[in-house]
Design an enzyme around this catalytic site. Structure first.
Site, mmCIF file in Angstrom:
data_model
loop_
_atom_site.group_PDB
_atom_site.id
_atom_site.type_symbol
_atom_site.label_atom_id
_atom_site.label_comp_id
_atom_site.label_asym_id
_atom_site.label_seq_id
_atom_site.Cartn_x
_atom_site.Cartn_y
_atom_site.Cartn_z
ATOM 1 N N ASP A 141 -2.436 -1.664 12.185
ATOM 2 C CA ASP A 141 -3.495 -1.752 11.166
ATOM 3 C C ASP A 141 -4.464 -2.837 11.627
ATOM 4 O O ASP A 141 -4.206 -3.557 12.603
ATOM 5 C CB ASP A 141 -2.843 -2.091 9.800
ATOM 6 C CG ASP A 141 -3.801 -1.980 8.615
ATOM 7 O OD1 ASP A 141 -4.926 -1.454 8.795
ATOM 8 O OD2 ASP A 141 -3.438 -2.423 7.516
ATOM 9 N N CYS A 199 -3.663 3.692 9.220
ATOM 10 C CA CYS A 199 -4.100 4.104 7.878
ATOM 11 C C CYS A 199 -5.601 4.301 7.777
ATOM 12 O O CYS A 199 -6.064 4.980 6.866
ATOM 13 C CB CYS A 199 -3.615 3.085 6.841
ATOM 14 S SG CYS A 199 -4.324 1.434 7.051
ATOM 15 N N ARG A 223 -3.237 11.915 2.583
ATOM 16 C CA ARG A 223 -3.440 11.085 1.388
ATOM 17 C C ARG A 223 -3.717 11.966 0.171
ATOM 18 O O ARG A 223 -3.285 11.680 -0.941
ATOM 19 C CB ARG A 223 -4.624 10.112 1.588
ATOM 20 C CG ARG A 223 -4.388 9.002 2.592
ATOM 21 C CD ARG A 223 -3.302 8.041 2.140
ATOM 22 N NE ARG A 223 -3.527 7.530 0.805
ATOM 23 C CZ ARG A 223 -4.257 6.454 0.512
ATOM 24 N NH1 ARG A 223 -4.813 5.753 1.479
ATOM 25 N NH2 ARG A 223 -4.411 6.040 -0.744
ATOM 26 N N HIS A 232 0.872 -1.196 0.000
ATOM 27 C CA HIS A 232 0.000 0.000 0.000
ATOM 28 C C HIS A 232 0.906 1.243 0.000
ATOM 29 O O HIS A 232 0.980 1.990 0.978
ATOM 30 C CB HIS A 232 -0.916 -0.036 1.221
ATOM 31 C CG HIS A 232 -2.102 0.878 1.129
ATOM 32 N ND1 HIS A 232 -2.384 1.634 0.006
ATOM 33 C CD2 HIS A 232 -3.085 1.153 2.027
ATOM 34 C CE1 HIS A 232 -3.482 2.332 0.232
ATOM 35 N NE2 HIS A 232 -3.929 2.066 1.441
HETATM 36 N N1 NVA Z 1 -4.457 -3.698 5.505
HETATM 37 C C1 NVA Z 1 -5.720 -3.086 5.187
HETATM 38 C C2 NVA Z 1 -5.523 -1.679 4.763
HETATM 39 C C3 NVA Z 1 -6.783 -0.950 4.414
HETATM 40 C C4 NVA Z 1 -6.548 0.462 3.960
HETATM 41 C C5 NVA Z 1 -6.408 -3.882 4.093
HETATM 42 O O1 NVA Z 1 -5.724 -4.298 3.154
HETATM 43 O O2 NVA Z 1 -7.614 -4.102 4.187
HETATM 44 N N1 CP Z 2 -6.308 3.864 4.157
HETATM 45 C C1 CP Z 2 -6.968 3.562 3.030
HETATM 46 O O1 CP Z 2 -6.398 3.141 2.011
HETATM 47 O O2 CP Z 2 -8.289 3.749 3.117
HETATM 48 P P1 CP Z 2 -9.396 3.311 2.060
HETATM 49 O O3 CP Z 2 -9.469 1.792 2.106
HETATM 50 O O4 CP Z 2 -10.643 3.949 2.571
HETATM 51 O O5 CP Z 2 -9.001 3.764 0.695
#
Ligand code: NVA
Ligand code: CP
Length: 301
Positions: free
Chosen positions: A220, A260, A288, A130
């Site tokens: 997270d 995040c 962001r 990410h």
């Molecule tokens: N690790 C999380 C981040 C979401 C922004 C996911 O992949 O769902």
């Molecule tokens: N943190 C983040 O990527 O959030 P979204 O899943 O809402 O895009």
């Protein structure tokens, strides 16, 4: 002048100088948003195979603020939903759009997309990485502690997921200390971890050890998108990995908390930490927008 990347898929494939250039640009954009519509007439196609609030909204609003336009290509009502291949979709969208942002499951899909596309592709999250989010996190760290990231110590607590992997890539490139605490069986990608460990990243089992002396404590969700079926097992495995005020007390007195978002208050972090005075999660979410504008300007400006 730093070399222009042909896309933004992962932090590891960018030189430190280029990442710093993007962070500086994001800071300048935040301080003085460009008023001259630098992306006038430009379009960003956006493909989301997973849910999103921040990534989608920041990219779409960011394009609009820069004078351009973003369009959402939903799988269900596009030919992707009827089996049109990744490569064909990438080739065709490249004829219309100046850049393409992709959020999907397997990282290989975004790589395949970028290989077939003739315009830059931005990784809006995969199961592996990410990068846009960690850039916003780094921007937040710089706002708090100054621009030299190499002086900082970051503690990652919890799942060795896409965010952890991108933090590892960032630490390798930018030279800050990264100490992770993950439960057994939930470590980051082995190749990414090994490469970062060779540059000084350290893995612990005990969150308190990872947090000791940290400037930044971050975590997270315990079950990422696509792992909903594992939620029960993960809750048990991560029980000792919640970020609470007691754990935060082991960090430096000036330490900040990042996440995040979206966050599950009471799971990976307590509400007292998420909503407390050390939390910068909404500043991080705001960043962001500035970061994605910097990335888009760099790629297609
Ligand atoms: N690790 C999380 C981040 C979401 C922004 C996911 O992949 O769902
Ligand atoms: N943190 C983040 O990527 O959030 P979204 O899943 O809402 O895009």
């Amino acid at each position: 002048m730093t070399p222009r990347a042909s896309g933004f898929l992962d932090l590891a494939s960018h030189e430190a100088g280029h990442l710093v250039h993007l962070l500086d640009l994001a800071a300048r954009i935040k301080a003085a948003p460009p008023r001259d519509r630098p992306l006038e007439g430009r379009s960003l196609a956006m493909i989301f195979h997973k849910a999103s609030t921040r990534t989608r909204a920041s990219a779409e609003v960011g394009m609009t603020q820069l004078g351009g336009h973003a369009l959402m290509i939903a799988r269900a009502d596009s030919q992707m939903g009827r089996g049109e291949s990744v490569a064909d979709t990438a080739r065709v969208l490249s004829c219309y759009a100046d850049a393409i942002l992709v959020r999907t499951f397997a990282h290989d899909v975004v790589v395949e997309f970028a290989e077939a596309a003739s315009v830059p592709v931005v990784n809006g999250l995969t199961d592996l990485l990410h990068p846009c989010q960690v850039m916003a996190d780094l921007m937040t760290v710089r706002e708090e502690f100054g621009p030299v990231l190499a002086r900082r110590r970051v503690a990652w607590i919890g799942d060795g997921n896409n965010m952890a992997n991108s933090w590892l890539n960032a630490s390798r490139r930018l030279g800050f200390s990264l100490r992770l605490a993950c439960p057994e069986g939930y470590e980051p990608d082995p190749g990414i971890l090994a490469a970062a460990e060779a540059e000084g990243a350290e893995m612990f089992r005990n969150p308190a050890e990872a947090v000791a002396g940290a400037d930044v404590v971050t975590t997270d969700v315990w079950a990422s998108m696509g792992q909903e079926d594992e939620q029960r097992d993960r809750k048990a495995a991560f029980a000792g990995f919640r970020v609470d005020e007691e754990l935060m007390a082991g960090a430096r007195p000036e330490a900040i908390f990042l996440h995040c978002l979206p966050v599950h208050r009471g799971e990976e972090a307590t509400a007292a930490v998420v909503d407390g005075s050390r939390s910068r999660v909404f500043q991080e979410a705001e960043n962001r927008l500035h970061v994605v504008k910097a990335i888009l300007l760099d790629l297609i400006g």
